[in-house]
Design an enzyme around this catalytic site. Structure first.
Site: not given
Ligand code: 3PY
Ligand code: MG
Length: 236
Positions: A46, A127, A153
């Site tokens: 980002h 994630e 995520d």
């Molecule tokens: C998320 O929480 O998905 C991130 O990429 C940052 O921690």
């Molecule tokens: Mg993330």
């Protein structure tokens, strides 16, 4: 490069704070480290920073006594190599879902930095539900320093919104999934990291998280709100 300093401190049981400046600013990243951040997070997934911005901010970060952790936007080998060549003290790679991917990341770091790969911290971001399902195998990959759970995520992967209003709690099933992953990472003898807001910090310290990622915006928002309150005449 000083990723090895962070690795030693984590191995000694220290907890580390990595702060996201959210802006392309060498002055800001240096200042954050002078004021106590152990590392800054330079986000190539980002934000608007170029490769050169990341390199210059990395130099500034180290001048302030901290380490520069860069997040590439993908597992693209050339992208990771360019950040490493630009002096990243570590890579925090998003969306790592399999042991094979984790192994490739470690190999890429070793290929890109044959003389000093031990000075670069390797962080794999867990994630998605697929990553959680494969966590045992990912934890077993040699050369991964930190298993970092991305709650935003992961929330989406579980069918929830990626963020909650500042100060509120994430959905309980997400908190439970993060806690279970942290316990698994620690049981495997690895270092766990995650993104936290101030009000969650004590809970995750208690759970054994050692690598903390925090956003700088909430501090600015809170500080300015307080100054605004103090500067407003009573009844005004
Ligand atoms: C998320 O929480 O998905 C991130 O990429 C940052 O921690
Ligand atoms: Mg993330």
């Amino acid at each position: 490069m000083i990723g090895d300093t962070l690795r030693s401190r984590l191995a000694a049981g220290e907890n580390l704070l990595m702060v996201n400046a959210h802006h392309v600013s060498s002055g800001l990243v240096a200042r954050l480290c002078e004021l106590g951040a152990d590392a800054v997070f330079l986000d190539g997934e980002h934000g608007s920073g170029s490769y050169e911005d990341m390199r210059v901010m990395g130099v500034a970060t180290r001048s302030g006594g901290g380490a520069a952790i860069v997040r590439p936007d993908s597992h693209q080998r050339s992208t990771m190599i360019r950040y490493l060549n630009g002096g990243a003290d570590g890579l925090m790679v998003p969306m790592v879902e399999t042991a094979e991917q984790a192994r490739t990341i470690v190999e890429t770091v070793r290929y890109a930095c044959p003389a000093d790969h031990e000075k670069r911290l390797v962080i794999c971001m867990i994630e998605t539900l697929t990553a959680i399902a494969n966590l045992d195998e990912i934890c077993a990959v040699d050369g991964v320093d930190v298993l970092f759970i991305g709650p935003g995520d992961l929330s989406q992967s579980m069918g929830y919104l990626p963020s909650v209003p500042y100060g509120e709690e994430r959905p309980q099933p997400v908190q439970d999934a993060v806690a279970a992953a942290v316990a698994k990472i620690r049981a495997a003898g690895k270092i766990a990291g995650t993104l936290v807001f101030k009000h969650e910090m004590a809970r995750w310290v208690e759970a054994g998280v050692q690598f903390f990622y925090v956003h700088s915006d909430p501090f600015l928002r809170e500080g300015l709100r307080e100054l605004r309150r103090l500067s407003t005449p009573r009844g005004g």
